[in-house]
Design a protein around this motif. Structure first.
Motif, mmCIF file in Angstrom:
data_model
loop_
_atom_site.group_PDB
_atom_site.id
_atom_site.type_symbol
_atom_site.label_atom_id
_atom_site.label_comp_id
_atom_site.label_asym_id
_atom_site.label_seq_id
_atom_site.Cartn_x
_atom_site.Cartn_y
_atom_site.Cartn_z
ATOM 1 N N PHE A 40 -4.830 -13.379 8.221
ATOM 2 C CA PHE A 40 -5.275 -12.200 7.576
ATOM 3 C C PHE A 40 -4.445 -11.026 8.040
ATOM 4 C CE2 PHE A 40 -9.321 -14.741 7.997
ATOM 5 C CZ PHE A 40 -9.649 -15.176 6.800
ATOM 6 N N THR A 41 -3.564 -11.441 8.989
ATOM 7 C CA THR A 41 -2.903 -10.013 9.262
ATOM 8 C C THR A 41 -2.029 -9.765 8.422
ATOM 9 O OG1 THR A 41 -3.343 -9.723 12.038
ATOM 10 C CG2 THR A 41 -1.217 -8.505 10.843
ATOM 11 N N VAL A 42 -1.361 -10.722 8.310
ATOM 12 C CA VAL A 42 0.169 -11.258 7.181
ATOM 13 C C VAL A 42 -0.479 -10.737 5.866
ATOM 14 C CG1 VAL A 42 1.748 -12.347 5.774
ATOM 15 C CG2 VAL A 42 1.274 -12.980 8.299
ATOM 16 N N ALA A 43 -1.861 -11.579 5.128
ATOM 17 C CA ALA A 43 -2.308 -11.166 4.360
ATOM 18 C C ALA A 43 -2.219 -9.935 4.082
ATOM 19 C CB ALA A 43 -3.082 -11.641 3.800
ATOM 20 N N GLN A 44 -2.554 -9.354 5.234
ATOM 21 C CA GLN A 44 -3.567 -7.648 4.874
ATOM 22 C C GLN A 44 -2.508 -6.716 4.189
ATOM 23 O OE1 GLN A 44 -5.159 -6.278 7.865
ATOM 24 N NE2 GLN A 44 -6.107 -4.487 7.114
ATOM 25 N N ASN A 45 -1.246 -6.450 4.915
ATOM 26 C CA ASN A 45 0.311 -5.960 5.471
ATOM 27 C C ASN A 45 0.836 -6.629 4.056
ATOM 28 O OD1 ASN A 45 0.276 -5.563 7.794
ATOM 29 N ND2 ASN A 45 1.479 -7.046 8.947
ATOM 30 N N SER A 46 0.576 -7.286 3.495
ATOM 31 C CA SER A 46 0.901 -7.388 1.995
ATOM 32 C C SER A 46 0.578 -7.160 0.475
ATOM 33 C CB SER A 46 1.049 -9.928 2.069
ATOM 34 O OG SER A 46 1.489 -9.731 0.427
ATOM 35 N N ALA A 47 -0.753 -7.120 1.088
ATOM 36 C CA ALA A 47 -1.482 -6.521 0.106
ATOM 37 C C ALA A 47 -1.251 -4.681 0.351
ATOM 38 C CB ALA A 47 -3.074 -6.776 0.809
ATOM 39 N N ARG A 48 -1.083 -5.075 1.290
ATOM 40 C CA ARG A 48 -0.212 -2.656 1.344
ATOM 41 C C ARG A 48 0.401 -2.593 0.858
ATOM 42 N NH1 ARG A 48 -1.907 -2.079 7.092
ATOM 43 N NH2 ARG A 48 -3.303 -2.008 6.512
ATOM 44 N N THR A 49 1.600 -3.859 1.440
ATOM 45 C CA THR A 49 2.889 -3.146 0.539
ATOM 46 C C THR A 49 3.222 -3.737 -0.623
ATOM 47 O OG1 THR A 49 3.665 -4.130 2.379
ATOM 48 C CG2 THR A 49 5.331 -4.408 0.470
ATOM 49 N N THR A 50 1.920 -4.122 -1.445
ATOM 50 C CA THR A 50 1.700 -3.998 -2.817
ATOM 51 C C THR A 50 1.236 -3.095 -3.429
ATOM 52 O OG1 THR A 50 1.845 -6.728 -2.996
ATOM 53 C CG2 THR A 50 0.918 -5.409 -5.233
ATOM 54 N N VAL A 51 0.259 -3.057 -2.749
ATOM 55 C CA VAL A 51 0.043 -1.204 -2.733
ATOM 56 C C VAL A 51 0.600 -0.030 -3.446
ATOM 57 C CG1 VAL A 51 -1.969 0.282 -3.371
ATOM 58 C CG2 VAL A 51 -2.428 -2.482 -2.477
ATOM 59 N N TRP A 52 1.264 -0.180 -1.910
ATOM 60 C CA TRP A 52 2.427 0.264 -1.949
ATOM 61 C C TRP A 52 3.763 0.586 -2.887
ATOM 62 C CZ3 TRP A 52 7.551 0.968 -1.278
ATOM 63 C CH2 TRP A 52 8.495 1.690 -1.110
ATOM 64 N N ASN A 53 4.352 -0.644 -2.687
ATOM 65 C CA ASN A 53 5.323 -0.866 -3.936
ATOM 66 C C ASN A 53 4.922 -0.116 -5.986
ATOM 67 O OD1 ASN A 53 7.012 -1.312 -2.984
ATOM 68 N ND2 ASN A 53 6.821 -3.601 -2.616
ATOM 69 N N GLU A 54 3.808 -0.440 -6.234
ATOM 70 C CA GLU A 54 2.655 -0.009 -7.694
ATOM 71 C C GLU A 54 2.454 1.709 -7.709
ATOM 72 O OE1 GLU A 54 1.758 -1.852 -9.728
ATOM 73 O OE2 GLU A 54 2.467 -3.340 -9.013
ATOM 74 N N LEU A 55 2.210 1.867 -6.361
ATOM 75 C CA LEU A 55 2.135 3.626 -5.976
ATOM 76 C C LEU A 55 3.213 4.436 -6.268
ATOM 77 C CD1 LEU A 55 -0.322 4.137 -3.189
ATOM 78 C CD2 LEU A 55 -0.885 4.641 -5.940
ATOM 79 N N ASN A 56 4.794 3.563 -5.696
ATOM 80 C CA ASN A 56 6.038 4.378 -5.728
ATOM 81 C C ASN A 56 6.174 4.219 -6.890
ATOM 82 O OD1 ASN A 56 7.803 5.609 -3.669
ATOM 83 N ND2 ASN A 56 8.495 3.699 -3.473
ATOM 84 N N ASN A 57 6.397 3.082 -7.671
ATOM 85 C CA ASN A 57 7.318 2.725 -8.986
ATOM 86 C C ASN A 57 6.055 3.680 -9.930
ATOM 87 O OD1 ASN A 57 8.623 0.903 -7.489
ATOM 88 N ND2 ASN A 57 7.516 -0.822 -8.456
ATOM 89 N N ALA A 58 5.285 4.151 -9.712
ATOM 90 C CA ALA A 58 4.163 4.951 -11.014
ATOM 91 C C ALA A 58 4.451 6.246 -10.605
ATOM 92 C CB ALA A 58 2.436 4.319 -10.552
ATOM 93 N N GLY A 59 5.541 6.306 -9.385
ATOM 94 C CA GLY A 59 5.444 7.917 -8.915
ATOM 95 C C GLY A 59 4.592 8.845 -8.731
ATOM 96 N N HIS A 60 3.827 7.807 -7.794
ATOM 97 C CA HIS A 60 2.292 8.481 -6.849
ATOM 98 C C HIS A 60 3.446 7.828 -5.250
ATOM 99 C CE1 HIS A 60 -0.571 8.561 -10.392
ATOM 100 N NE2 HIS A 60 0.197 7.638 -10.136
ATOM 101 N N HIS A 61 4.235 9.014 -4.840
ATOM 102 C CA HIS A 61 4.862 8.821 -3.920
ATOM 103 C C HIS A 61 3.649 9.242 -1.965
ATOM 104 C CE1 HIS A 61 8.212 7.628 -6.045
ATOM 105 N NE2 HIS A 61 8.601 9.272 -7.110
#
Length: 70
Positions: A40-61
């Motif tokens: 569950f910890t790995v899954a949570q970190n993976s989801a957080r990384t995905t959200v970070w990547n999407e926000l960063n790629n959309a310019g919401h640094h």
């Protein structure tokens, strides 16, 4: 929290089994608890990384950095 909720549904130790089996069953249950917690910890970190990547790629640094700091 998720581990606490799901573990009783996955693993049950009957009070009717011999004491030596109870010890083994409880040890197995603890190993399963640790495995679930790690998964569950790995899954949570993976989801957080995905959200970070999407926000960063959309310019919401700024928002991406807030997610990274969670």
């Amino acid at each position: 929290e998720l581990t606490r909720m799901i573990l009783p549904k996955l693993f049950y130790v009957s009070p009717d089994i011999p004491p030596e089996l109870v010890v083994q069953a409880e040890a197995s249950k603890e190993r399963l608890r640790l495995l679930l917690t790690e998964a569950f910890t790995v899954a949570q970190n993976s989801a957080r990384t995905t959200v970070w990547n999407e926000l960063n790629n959309a310019g919401h640094h700024d928002a991406a950095e807030l997610v990274r700091k969670l």
